[in-house]
Design an enzyme around this catalytic site. Structure first.
Site, PDB file in Angstrom:
ATOM      1  CG  HIS A  97      -1.779   1.291   1.555  1.00  0.00           C
ATOM      2  ND1 HIS A  97      -2.368   1.745   0.315  1.00  0.00           N
ATOM      3  CD2 HIS A  97      -1.720   2.144   2.232  1.00  0.00           C
ATOM      4  CE1 HIS A  97      -3.097   2.674   0.736  1.00  0.00           C
ATOM      5  NE2 HIS A  97      -2.610   3.249   1.795  1.00  0.00           N
ATOM      6  CG  ASP A 147      -0.545   6.070   2.200  1.00  0.00           C
ATOM      7  OD1 ASP A 147      -1.636   6.157   1.772  1.00  0.00           O
ATOM      8  OD2 ASP A 147       0.033   5.619   3.210  1.00  0.00           O
ATOM      9  CG  ASP A 162      -5.162   3.589   4.392  1.00  0.00           C
ATOM     10  OD1 ASP A 162      -5.376   3.289   5.450  1.00  0.00           O
ATOM     11  OD2 ASP A 162      -4.031   4.470   4.066  1.00  0.00           O
ATOM     12  CG  HIS A 184      -6.332   7.351   1.405  1.00  0.00           C
ATOM     13  ND1 HIS A 184      -6.138   6.467   0.183  1.00  0.00           N
ATOM     14  CD2 HIS A 184      -5.728   7.115   2.384  1.00  0.00           C
ATOM     15  CE1 HIS A 184      -5.012   5.806   0.385  1.00  0.00           C
ATOM     16  NE2 HIS A 184      -4.566   5.948   1.778  1.00  0.00           N
TER      17      HIS A 184
END
Length: 998
Positions: free
Chosen positions: A57, A59, A181, A431
């Site tokens: 994951h 970001d 997430d 996000h």
């Protein structure tokens, strides 16, 4: 010696692969594509099948900027380097055809791809064609679901999915949406994903009480009905909740960032642990299976920025797979293998079970009794507004790139392009971007990227308008009009104002320009004199702008702008430069008559004792509503004996249910003339408001200014604007989902599980992207917002919106710093915004606020020219033959490639929402545009990455009145023969068109 040993190992591995019947790298590299569901591993009908999903994951900015994350810079903040992750994973996949990996964030993969050799690109294409490197979700980023507008979500998904389609063909098209997430999940997001052609959706976060209930009831997987308007299954999406968020099961993290014990399988060593690890894994698998309905479970093997050294993960997973599967010889029914979310989804589909249906959303999200993630609905309010304005400008840039043709990209103002702003806006949807949950230096970087995109689009827009008008004079953008700063209008006695309207209907707009004169003449494109007024710049604004501008007055005049076109007005100073006296605030003693303002639609009254808004009258339907509006602040908790949880960038947790009023008395003064009626309210040195009625304006405007929020008392504060009425609302209120459909909310209640409310304020907050309202049987009070905010109705008849937050401690969710923005002058952030109020009957409300919401979202763009309009060529232009119906909106008009244009039209009313406007709408595309004609068109999915006629989605058996045809996959076909199309309520239709300029 080392080289020789390594060479021997390679040879032995190749021989071993041949013995096992596995293809060598050369042979599998030439195999035909077998991606998608066809590439999935074999499973066992009589076993518990465990799908291991290797993933990372990444970001797109959070604790570090996008660039820092990609390159691995600033590892003193967080050790993470995405380029090394992709390097390492690809090498592992190339070395062993049995391995798999999924990747999500196209923004990072795009960067990595550009740096690769042609040989490496061919190898990666082979991995994709075999389904072993699989793209999931596929957007430029994994977007937030609370603070994002649907227009920006569609754009960022389209950008990412287009790159994958262009680069890898159909094997690059993701089948599964993946939001592991984001902090709560929107129903509209599910609807958009379904319309983009996804077969399923997996996420990691949901309210802890909801999750407990679902685990007990085996309802962790379901069918999510994303729209109350679109006919099923068009907005239905199979949705699954992942068991461990997006992390591995406890004890099975083998990244270099983890501390879990590796598998030690040498029986001659003391730390041999295969038996204990296998036993633990089998127990975990059975425990997880007890929460799900089929004999298939999914395990996410990875986490934040993992796999920088992929060998660690794969070496241990290889052992895990080997030793767990060996236990089948001893009676175990657990079968474990490398897989992907799409392969897992396919097995669920083949189970032919019947699934429950959910038709609400997953907000608000809490991960503990006092831990509601509802603060980020408002966090970083200035950036939230800048993001909204940037999307406004991006749509204008896209439209004019089409209308101006080649001249828009290279013209008298230089070379301009839209890609920089497209990519910056896509990154901003992440996000941890528009959500406001990033570190301050990362927020600054997001804003800088948007600013660079503005610079490029400003050149493009100026070039396009030059081409359309025949005027090559330099244009000037005034980007600080909200604080009355524009050197051109302040200094020049004669100038022109061009306004471009991105809506496909004529609009009326009030222009406010900072000036230093007291008398002006304004003429429209036909030379007709236009009414204007000059008012003083308020003390509020003078204080806010500091030394950035010196205008003493503002020039006001109303303009009419044609659909998808522009109008140019000429302005000339006729009087001397002098000040218009500024009214001084008046104190209230209760003896004066009530103050009121009025236009054709509303009369608004203020209490003479407090200076607060006290009553609104709708003069058209003779409706009167007593309503009091004031500013309050919640004291932010820093933790207490009940819970150590404080308020922070993510979490909203006030330490009391009763907010404190900023003041009990507001000082006021009024300005009233033929164009505007205004009441200026001063609540404190850091909080003020202008209540405004323009001529012909069917709503009340509240322009609020908050900040710097004082922190000298060492108390964090969360500022709200609250409206109190006597409406009997019975705990109900209504908020929009990402700017589209509206959801009914009920205080202290969740539709699908019994709520034990532990935070009566934060636990009732919801995201408000464009509107919130309360109503009874006869009356509705609606508030439109100019950015995403948190909102609620804490008591019956009351409605509140959170405007600003300044907090003194971190909320322990990873960002590592308090949400206390320094602002431009390092003394605290000041924020200015607008709310629009509508008072109407519930039946009439939508017809008023839905079109106005689009007009606020897509405001006209203002450009100034230091010349009279007589020297500017064509003064008015429209690209359409006829306006769109009020219930139809032009969502997208953008250049796709050199020869084609992307066009989206949407029905902007819900089913049963309006007697007049919730009807099907028909548009003849060939008769819509006047500037060009459509030579051909092809209807696409919402994300424009496949033809609509070819879009097939898995059909599911559900507990519902609708019966899907399970014998075939659903095919979405064109509903009418182009170019005449019909739009049903809430339907969006996407076309790729080839145009010829007339």
């Amino acid at each position: 010696m080392m080289v020789e040993v390594g060479s021997i190992v390679v040879v032995l591995l190749s021989l071993f692969s041949g013995v096992q019947g596995l293809p060598t790298r050369r042979s599998w590299a030439t195999q035909s594509p077998s991606c998608g569901y066809e590439s999935c591993p074999a499973t066992k009908a009589d076993a518990l099948n465990v799908h291991l999903v290797p993933h990372t994951h990444d970001d797109v900015g959070w604790l570090k900027t996008v660039d820092q994350y990609f390159y691995g810079d600033r590892n003193d903040i967080q050790h993470a380097g995405v380029q090394y992750i992709l390097d390492s994973v690809v090498q592992q996949l190339l070395s062993d055809p049995g391995k798999r990996f999924i990747y999500v964030e196209t923004a990072f993969f795009y960067r990595w791809w550009r740096q690769q050799t042609e040989s490496m690109r061919e190898d990666v294409k082979t991995l994709v064609n075999q389904g072993r490197l699989e793209f999931i979700n596929g957007g430029w980023c994994m977007n937030d679901e609370a603070s994002t507008h649907y227009n920006a979500i569609i754009d960022q998904m389209t950008l990412g999915l287009r790159f994958l389609k262009d680069t890898f063909g159909d094997c690059g098209r993701p089948r599964v949406a993946w939001h592991i997430d984001p902090f709560g999940h929107s129903r509209e997001q599910a609807s958009l994903f379904a319309q983009m052609g996804f077969d399923g959706f997996f996420f990691g976060r949901l309210d802890y009480q909801d999750k407990i209930a679902r685990m007990k009831q085996k309802e962790m997987e379901l069918m999510w009905r994303g729209s109350a308007s679109l006919t099923p299954p068009f907005a239905d999406l199979f949705t699954g909740v992942l068991p461990n968020g997006y992390n591995p099961p406890p004890g099975f993290c083998w990244d270099q960032s983890c501390a879990d014990t590796p598998i030690q399988d040498d029986v001659n060593l003391e730390d041999y642990n295969v038996d204990s690890i296998v036993s633990n894994f089998i127990n975990i698998a059975h425990d997880q299976a007890n929460m799900y309905k089929t004999n298939h479970i999914i395990m996410t093997m990875g986490s934040d920025f993992q796999y920088e050294n992929a060998n660690l993960w794969y070496k241990n997973m290889d052992k895990l797979i080997r030793y767990v599967n060996e236990q089948q010889k001893h009676g175990s029914n657990v079968s474990v293998f490398y897989s992907s979310p799409s392969c897992y989804l396919n097995e669920l589909h083949q189970s032919n079970l019947t699934w429950s249906v959910k038709d609400d959303d997953f907000f608000p999200y809490a991960d503990g009794p006092h831990d509601f993630w509802t603060g980020y609905f408002t966090s970083r309010p200035a950036f939230k507004r800048y993001e909204r304005m940037s999307n406004n400008f991006l749509q204008i840039c896209n439209q004019l790139e089409v209308l101006g043709g080649k001249s828009s990209r290279e013209g008298p103002n230089g070379k301009g392009e839209s890609d920089t702003l497209k990519e910056a806006m896509a990154v901003a949807q992440h996000h941890d971007a528009v959500s406001g949950t990033e570190k301050q230096h990362v927020a600054n970087d997001y804003a800088k990227r948007l600013s660079k995109g503005w610079d490029q689009c400003q050149i493009l827009v100026s070039n396009a308008l030059s081409a359309l008008s025949g005027n090559e004079s330099p244009s000037i953008y005034c980007q600080h009009l909200n604080i009355s700063v524009c050197p051109t209008s302040e200094e020049l006695g004669t100038f022109s104002v061009t306004l471009y309207n991105p809506l496909v209907r004529r609009i009326t707009w009030t222009v406010r320009l900072p000036v230093n004169g007291t008398q002006y003449s304004v003429t429209d494109p036909s030379g007709k004199v236009v009414d204007n007024e000059v008012v003083p710049v308020s003390n509020f604004t003078r204080d806010l702008r500091r030394d950035r501008g010196y205008a003493v007055n503002e020039l006001l005049f109303q303009v009419s702008i044609p659909a998808l076109g522009f109008s140019t007005y000429s302005v000339s100073r006729t009087g001397k430069i002098k000040n218009v006296p500024v009214r001084k605030p008046e104190k209230h003693d209760g003896h004066a008559a009530p103050l009121s303002i009025k236009n054709e639609f509303y009369k608004v009254t203020f209490d003479p004792l407090t200076g607060f808004l006290s009553e609104i009258q709708n003069l058209e339907n003779m409706m009167t509503l007593p309503v009091t509006q004031n500013f309050y602040w919640y004291r932010a908790s820093e933790g207490n004996e009940e819970s150590i949880q404080p308020s922070g960038a993510y979490i909203f947790r006030p330490n009391s249910s009763q907010p404190m009023p900023v003041t009990k008395v507001a000082q006021t003064y009024t300005i009233q003339n033929s164009l505007v009626q205004e009441v200026y309210q001063n609540f404190s040195s850091w909080c003020s408001q202008v209540v405004r009625l323009y001529r012909g304006q069917p709503f009340l405007e509240l322009e609020w200014t908050v900040g710097p929020v004082p922190d000298g008392d060492k108390v964090g504060k969360e500022i709200i604007s609250r409206f109190d009425t006597k409406l009997e609302t019975n705990g109900y209120f209504y908020t929009d989902a990402n700017g589209r459909e509206v959801l009914e909310r009920r205080r202290d209640y969740r539709k699908t599980w019994p709520l034990k409310q532990t935070e009566p304020i934060a636990g009732n907050y919801y995201p408000v992207n464009s509107r919130i309202y309360i109503k009874d049987k006869k009356t509705q009070l609606t508030v439109l917002t100019d950015r995403s905010q948190g909102g609620s109705s804490i008591t019956d008849g009351s409605l509140e919106l959170m405007l600003h937050r300044r907090l003194l401690v971190d909320d322990n969710r990873g960002v590592g710093e308090p949400l206390s923005e320094p602002g431009e002058f390092n003394d605290g952030l000041v924020v200015r915004g607008r709310q629009l109020l509508f008072l109407s009957s519930p039946e009439d409300a939508s017809a008023l606020h839905r079109p106005q919401a689009q007009q606020e979202y897509l405001q006209p763009q203002i450009l100034l020219y230091p010349l009279p309009s007589s020297k500017l060529g064509k003064l008015e232009f429209s690209a359409v033959q006829s306006e769109l119906p009020l219930n139809v909106h032009l969502l997208t008009l953008g250049q796709w490639d050199a020869n084609t244009v992307l066009l989206r039209l949407e029905h902007q009313f819900e089913k049963m929402e309006s007697a007049n406007y919730s009807q099907p709408a028909t548009v003849d595309l060939q008769k819509l545009f006047s500037w060009f004609q459509i030579e051909s068109l092809d209807e696409l999915s919402l994300s424009a990455n496949q033809r609509l006629s070819e879009m097939k989605r898995l059909a599911w058996r559900i507990k519902d009145a609708y019966s899907y045809n399970l014998k075939k996959k659903w095919t979405y076909g064109v509903g009418a023969d182009p170019p005449v199309i019909t739009l049903q309520p809430m339907e969006i239709r996407t076309f790729l068109i080839r145009i010829q300029f007339k």
